[in-house]
Write a protein that holds these residues in place. Structure first.
Motif, mmCIF file in Angstrom:
data_model
loop_
_atom_site.group_PDB
_atom_site.id
_atom_site.type_symbol
_atom_site.label_atom_id
_atom_site.label_comp_id
_atom_site.label_asym_id
_atom_site.label_seq_id
_atom_site.Cartn_x
_atom_site.Cartn_y
_atom_site.Cartn_z
ATOM 1 N N VAL A 118 3.395 5.172 3.247
ATOM 2 C CA VAL A 118 2.395 4.343 3.908
ATOM 3 C C VAL A 118 1.207 4.227 2.956
ATOM 4 N N LEU A 119 0.596 3.054 2.925
ATOM 5 C CA LEU A 119 -0.552 2.828 2.053
ATOM 6 C C LEU A 119 -1.844 3.274 2.743
ATOM 7 N N ILE A 120 -2.825 3.652 1.928
ATOM 8 C CA ILE A 120 -4.108 4.152 2.436
ATOM 9 C C ILE A 120 -5.180 3.096 2.194
ATOM 10 N N ASP A 121 -5.864 2.745 3.248
ATOM 11 C CA ASP A 121 -6.922 1.735 3.206
ATOM 12 C C ASP A 121 -8.202 2.325 2.606
ATOM 13 N N ILE A 126 0.692 7.665 0.939
ATOM 14 C CA ILE A 126 1.258 8.907 1.461
ATOM 15 C C ILE A 126 2.775 8.737 1.468
ATOM 16 N N ALA A 127 3.455 9.569 0.701
ATOM 17 C CA ALA A 127 4.924 9.598 0.740
ATOM 18 C C ALA A 127 5.315 10.707 1.704
ATOM 19 N N TRP A 128 6.242 10.444 2.597
ATOM 20 C CA TRP A 128 6.557 11.419 3.641
ATOM 21 C C TRP A 128 8.058 11.541 3.869
ATOM 22 N N VAL A 129 8.402 12.700 4.455
ATOM 23 C CA VAL A 129 9.762 12.957 4.935
ATOM 24 C C VAL A 129 9.607 13.454 6.368
ATOM 25 N N ILE A 130 10.239 12.739 7.298
ATOM 26 C CA ILE A 130 10.115 13.044 8.724
ATOM 27 C C ILE A 130 11.518 13.119 9.315
ATOM 28 N N THR A 131 11.731 14.071 10.213
ATOM 29 C CA THR A 131 13.021 14.147 10.902
ATOM 30 C C THR A 131 12.874 13.628 12.327
ATOM 31 N N ILE A 173 0.263 13.084 -0.864
ATOM 32 C CA ILE A 173 -0.800 12.087 -0.882
ATOM 33 C C ILE A 173 -1.207 11.831 -2.324
ATOM 34 N N ALA A 174 -1.230 10.567 -2.701
ATOM 35 C CA ALA A 174 -1.672 10.175 -4.041
ATOM 36 C C ALA A 174 -2.809 9.175 -3.888
ATOM 37 N N ILE A 175 -3.982 9.536 -4.401
ATOM 38 C CA ILE A 175 -5.156 8.671 -4.343
ATOM 39 C C ILE A 175 -5.508 8.272 -5.775
ATOM 40 N N VAL A 188 -9.786 -0.058 -6.065
ATOM 41 C CA VAL A 188 -8.637 -0.268 -5.179
ATOM 42 C C VAL A 188 -7.426 -0.650 -6.017
ATOM 43 N N LEU A 189 -6.245 -0.441 -5.439
ATOM 44 C CA LEU A 189 -5.009 -0.918 -6.049
ATOM 45 C C LEU A 189 -4.746 -2.311 -5.487
ATOM 46 N N ASP A 190 -4.578 -3.267 -6.350
ATOM 47 C CA ASP A 190 -4.351 -4.632 -5.888
ATOM 48 C C ASP A 190 -2.931 -5.038 -6.263
ATOM 49 N N ASP A 191 -2.072 -5.105 -5.263
ATOM 50 C CA ASP A 191 -0.685 -5.515 -5.468
ATOM 51 C C ASP A 191 -0.523 -6.963 -5.013
ATOM 52 N N ALA A 192 -1.278 -7.853 -5.632
ATOM 53 C CA ALA A 192 -1.251 -9.256 -5.218
ATOM 54 C C ALA A 192 0.116 -9.884 -5.413
ATOM 55 N N GLU A 193 0.876 -9.391 -6.404
ATOM 56 C CA GLU A 193 2.187 -9.972 -6.659
ATOM 57 C C GLU A 193 3.266 -9.401 -5.737
ATOM 58 N N ASN A 194 2.985 -8.320 -5.044
ATOM 59 C CA ASN A 194 3.971 -7.691 -4.177
ATOM 60 C C ASN A 194 3.902 -8.328 -2.791
ATOM 61 N N PRO A 195 4.949 -9.025 -2.345
ATOM 62 C CA PRO A 195 4.891 -9.704 -1.049
ATOM 63 C C PRO A 195 4.927 -8.742 0.143
#
Length: 191
Positions: free
Chosen positions: A164-167, A116-121, A91-93, A99-106
């Motif tokens: 996944v992004l955190i609101d 949250i970066a995750w590894v799931i099996t 988890i990176a906050i 807030v992080l604003d990624d307005a240019e990222n579609p």
């Protein structure tokens, strides 16, 4: 002679009034000294109250981005389907900005405060696609993506890597500036 007696009587009455006034003045000065001494015992109240207000404001400012980590991990964990097993999560906050604003990222649909970066099996490759809507359905999480899927030889599972992004709604809000100001009003009413 009558004038002399009248003058003497008036002087006597005036002298009596003067003695009485001096006695009342002395009593009033003693009361004033007693009140000033009692007031001196409360001289630190203003300083202490301003220290309390300053401390509350500092807490509100310093903790404005507070996230209850256990709740965040539980939200993520309960969102996973029954067949998925989380191997790891990171988890990176971002605390130094609102807030992080990624307005240019579609691919980003809103403002986030972290990721949250995750590894799931998962047992079957097709189930890796089921992770996206499942994790997105969790409160406070959005825009789930996966970047890699690999088969783990000998274990019969597929390892899915994603994020996944955190609101901003996952912030606790326990130390909001409005909350810090509210106790002062209650103390003034009680006083």
């Amino acid at each position: 002679m009558g004038v002399l007696l009248l003058t003497g009587g008036l002087c006597f009455v005036g002298f009596g009034d003067r003695v009485l006034a001096e006695a009342e003045l002395l009593a009033a000065e003693q009361d004033s000294d007693a009140l000033l001494a009692e007031l001196a015992t409360y001289s630190d109240v203003v300083r202490v109250r301003s220290d309390i207000t300053r401390t509350r404001q500092a807490i509100a400012y310093g903790m404005r981005n507070e996230v209850l980590w256990a709740d965040l991990v539980e939200r993520f964990d309960t969102a996973l389907p029954h067949f998925a097993r989380a191997e790891s999560m990171s988890i990176a906050i971002v605390f130094d900005r609102a807030v992080l604003d990624d307005a240019e990222n579609p691919f980003v649909s809103g403002e986030s405060i972290g990721e949250i970066a995750w590894v799931i099996t998962v047992p079957v490759l097709a189930q890796s696609g089921d992770l996206l809507p499942a994790v997105d359905a969790a409160d406070g999480l959005f825009d789930t993506t996966f970047t890699r899927v690999e088969r783990v030889d000998g274990e019969g599972v597929h390892r899915v890597t994603g994020s996944v992004l955190i609101d901003p709604s996952v912030r606790s809000g326990r130390f909001a500036v409005e909350d810090a100001a509210a106790p002062d009003a209650g103390e003034e009413e009680a006083a």
